[in-house]
Design an enzyme around this catalytic site. Structure first.
Site, PDB file in Angstrom:
ATOM      1  N   CYS A  31      50.749  42.641  42.323  1.00 24.25           N
ATOM      2  CA  CYS A  31      51.004  41.245  42.657  1.00 24.25           C
ATOM      3  C   CYS A  31      52.220  41.123  43.569  1.00 24.25           C
ATOM      4  O   CYS A  31      52.430  40.116  44.206  1.00 24.25           O
ATOM      5  CB  CYS A  31      51.252  40.432  41.393  1.00 24.25           C
ATOM      6  SG  CYS A  31      50.160  40.921  40.083  1.00 24.25           S
ATOM      7  N   ASN A  78      54.202  46.494  32.024  1.00 25.21           N
ATOM      8  CA  ASN A  78      53.214  47.074  32.932  1.00 25.21           C
ATOM      9  C   ASN A  78      53.773  48.186  33.807  1.00 25.21           C
ATOM     10  O   ASN A  78      53.039  49.077  34.229  1.00 25.21           O
ATOM     11  CB  ASN A  78      52.572  45.990  33.809  1.00 25.21           C
ATOM     12  CG  ASN A  78      53.567  45.027  34.402  1.00 25.21           C
ATOM     13  OD1 ASN A  78      54.485  44.577  33.741  1.00 25.21           O
ATOM     14  ND2 ASN A  78      53.401  44.703  35.664  1.00 25.21           N
ATOM     15  N   ALA A 133      44.727  36.575  32.593  1.00 25.61           N
ATOM     16  CA  ALA A 133      45.976  36.429  31.836  1.00 25.61           C
ATOM     17  C   ALA A 133      46.977  35.553  32.591  1.00 25.61           C
ATOM     18  O   ALA A 133      47.808  34.884  31.972  1.00 25.61           O
ATOM     19  CB  ALA A 133      46.578  37.798  31.560  1.00 25.61           C
ATOM     20  N   THR A 134      46.907  35.570  33.908  1.00 21.38           N
ATOM     21  CA  THR A 134      47.811  34.706  34.685  1.00 21.38           C
ATOM     22  C   THR A 134      47.597  33.257  34.274  1.00 21.38           C
ATOM     23  O   THR A 134      48.560  32.501  34.060  1.00 21.38           O
ATOM     24  CB  THR A 134      47.544  34.895  36.204  1.00 21.38           C
ATOM     25  OG1 THR A 134      47.863  36.235  36.545  1.00 21.38           O
ATOM     26  CG2 THR A 134      48.362  33.932  37.046  1.00 21.38           C
TER      27      THR A 134
HETATM   28  N1  7TS Z   1      50.592  40.357  32.459  1.00 22.11           N
HETATM   29  C1  7TS Z   1      50.809  41.678  32.608  1.00 22.11           C
HETATM   30  C2  7TS Z   1      51.714  42.380  31.640  1.00 22.11           C
HETATM   31  C3  7TS Z   1      50.190  42.373  33.637  1.00 22.11           C
HETATM   32  O1  7TS Z   1      50.407  43.686  33.754  1.00 22.11           O
HETATM   33  C4  7TS Z   1      49.354  41.680  34.532  1.00 22.11           C
HETATM   34  C5  7TS Z   1      48.752  42.360  35.716  1.00 22.11           C
HETATM   35  C6  7TS Z   1      49.130  40.310  34.321  1.00 22.11           C
HETATM   36  C7  7TS Z   1      49.785  39.686  33.274  1.00 22.11           C
HETATM   37  C8  7TS Z   1      48.217  39.500  35.157  1.00 22.11           C
HETATM   38  O2  7TS Z   1      46.878  39.813  34.919  1.00 22.11           O
HETATM   39  P1  7TS Z   1      45.747  39.078  35.736  1.00 22.11           P
HETATM   40  O3  7TS Z   1      44.474  39.606  35.184  1.00 22.11           O
HETATM   41  O4  7TS Z   1      45.909  37.635  35.525  1.00 22.11           O
HETATM   42  O5  7TS Z   1      45.948  39.415  37.172  1.00 22.11           O
HETATM   43  N2  7TS Z   1      49.526  43.454  36.167  1.00 22.11           N
HETATM   44  C9  7TS Z   1      49.348  44.157  37.304  1.00 22.11           C
HETATM   45  C10 7TS Z   1      50.071  45.323  37.582  1.00 22.11           C
HETATM   46  O6  7TS Z   1      50.884  45.858  36.850  1.00 22.11           O
HETATM   47  N3  7TS Z   1      49.675  45.783  38.785  1.00 22.11           N
HETATM   48  O7  7TS Z   1      48.764  44.936  39.254  1.00 22.11           O
HETATM   49  C11 7TS Z   1      48.546  43.914  38.363  1.00 22.11           C
END
Ligand code: 7TS
Length: 396
Positions: A326, A153, A71-72
């Site tokens: 993060c 989150n 998602a990042t």
């Molecule tokens: N958006 C939201 C709302 C998230 O909670 C997270 C990860 C991301 C994007 C990013 O996801 P990734 O798969 O690209 O890393 N959130 C968290 C958290 O709340 N604790 O560790 C990671």
């Protein structure tokens, strides 16, 4: 006992997902874009997985779901492409995000600000919620994009996505939502709402890490960030992560069913944990229960430093969090607690418990006991905490 209550950071891969992925490492390992049977061996399963992913968010075939690495990446893609297409070209100069977006939105917005983009950071109210009216109030004729997450989150707060999408449509502004914490918890239907872009990550709903997606409505496709080959219809180059896509498809299929079948049980366990912890004096939970996802609780124990609590929990085998992984290397107070304007001595005491359909009653009962003991121990050695009878528990 080891208890995993950090499911908003990542989740266990469902064994059914793992079995679905297994053949694609050493048996069907062809590059799907090659011109031989090792490639075509993967095609049926890839197509099936993509169909499940489309079905999971009810996306019609004509829209695009582009598989990304996480998602990042999806979040970066939306904001940076909007910059290339609208801001760099001088057509627009402004984007709106909420101040409690994940760092993959906030840091990207700050980067775009350094390149001359105007950015509005919408505040949250004392319940940890965004008010749709604030979106309306901040849109100008130069606004290119509004990006507001579906569920937060940290608190699990569910934002008024439907209203925000309607406002954006009415004003002719593009709308993106980060649905990472919504998939598998809330029914996500891109045909019911006017969403132009939507991001998610498989590892948050019992799929593998390293695979996510960006949904784009027909006609709203974005400039690619990764140029090269013709994979994903030319939207995102790079050899397809076949096992990852198959895993995300299976995980999506199960997660969507789980909303009706497993989430009520998850909610019951979360509510039990919350009810028991709120019996401890001077304890506060952010966002009313009916306004957040069923698996999440952000709770503050006055006088108990969040990191000290995590230490005690970790020693007892329990995994929780003081904020997004993060940002967890910095000993900062929880960003959502700061954003709701919590008193300084509470902002450092927030602990996030996030459950999943794999969480058991025994694990929750064990956690309740450990937390209660830890609060007593940590308050005894706290220099700032002094219990007074007027202290009470409440919703922050
Ligand atoms: N958006 C939201 C709302 C998230 O909670 C997270 C990860 C991301 C994007 C990013 O996801 P990734 O798969 O690209 O890393 N959130 C968290 C958290 O709340 N604790 O560790 C990671």
């Amino acid at each position: 006992m080891r208890v995993y209550l950090d499911n908003n950071a990542t989740t266990i891969v469902d064994p059914q997902v793992k079995s679905a992925m297994d053949p694609f490492f050493s048996q069907y390992y062809g590059n799907p874009n090659s011109l031989h049977s090792f490639a075509s061996d993967t095609h049926i399963d890839l197509n099936n997985a993509l169909e499940k992913i489309y079905a999971g968010i009810n996306a019609p075939k004509q829209d695009s779901i582009v598989v990304t690495s996480c998602a990042t990446e999806s979040n970066n893609w939306v904001l940076k492409s909007i910059y290339f297409e609208y801001i760099l070209t001088g057509r627009k100069n402004h984007i709106i995000v909420s101040e409690v977006e994940h760092p993959s939105i906030i840091a990207t917005a700050k980067f775009l600000e350094s390149l001359g983009t105007k950015v509005t950071y919408l505040p949250i109210n004392s319940e940890g919620l965004i008010e749709a009216q604030s979106v309306r109030d901040n849109i100008t004729d130069k606004t290119a994009l509004v990006s507001v997450m579906w569920a937060n989150n940290e608190t699990g707060a569910i934002f008024p996505i439907e209203e925000i999408a309607e406002i954006c449509k009415e004003k002719g502004v593009l709308f993106h939502t980060d649905a990472v914490q919504a998939i598998g918890k809330i029914k996500v239907n891109v045909q019911h709402l006017d969403i132009d872009y939507l991001s998610f990550s498989a590892h948050k709903f019992h799929g593998p890490k390293g695979v996510g997606a960006l949904y784009m409505k027909k006609g709203k496709e974005l400039t690619p960030l990764l140029h090269g080959g013709s994979q994903m219809g030319g939207h995102r180059s790079g050899t397809l992560n076949v096992a990852g896509i198959v895993g995300m498809g299976k995980a999506m299929e199960i997660a969507v069913d789980a909303i009706d079948f497993d989430m009520p049980d998850v909610k019951e366990l979360r509510d039990h944990l919350e009810d028991e912890l709120l019996k401890i004096e001077d304890t506060f939970v952010v966002t009313p229960r009916q306004k957040r996802t069923d698996n999440t609780m952000l709770i503050s124990f006055r006088g108990v430093e969040g990191e000290s609590m995590l230490w005690d929990l970790n020693k007892a085998g329990i995994a929780a969090s003081t904020g997004s992984a993060c940002a967890s290397e910095d000993l900062e107070s929880n960003p959502v607690m700061e954003a709701i304007g919590a008193e300084a001595d509470l902002a450092h005491t927030a602990i996030r418990f996030s459950l999943s359909r794999f969480t058991t009653k025994d694990e929750i009962d064990y956690t309740i006991g450990v937390v209660k003991e830890a609060v007593i121990r940590l308050r005894e050695i706290s220099s700032s905490y002094a219990y007074t009878p007027k202290n009470h528990n409440s919703q922050l």
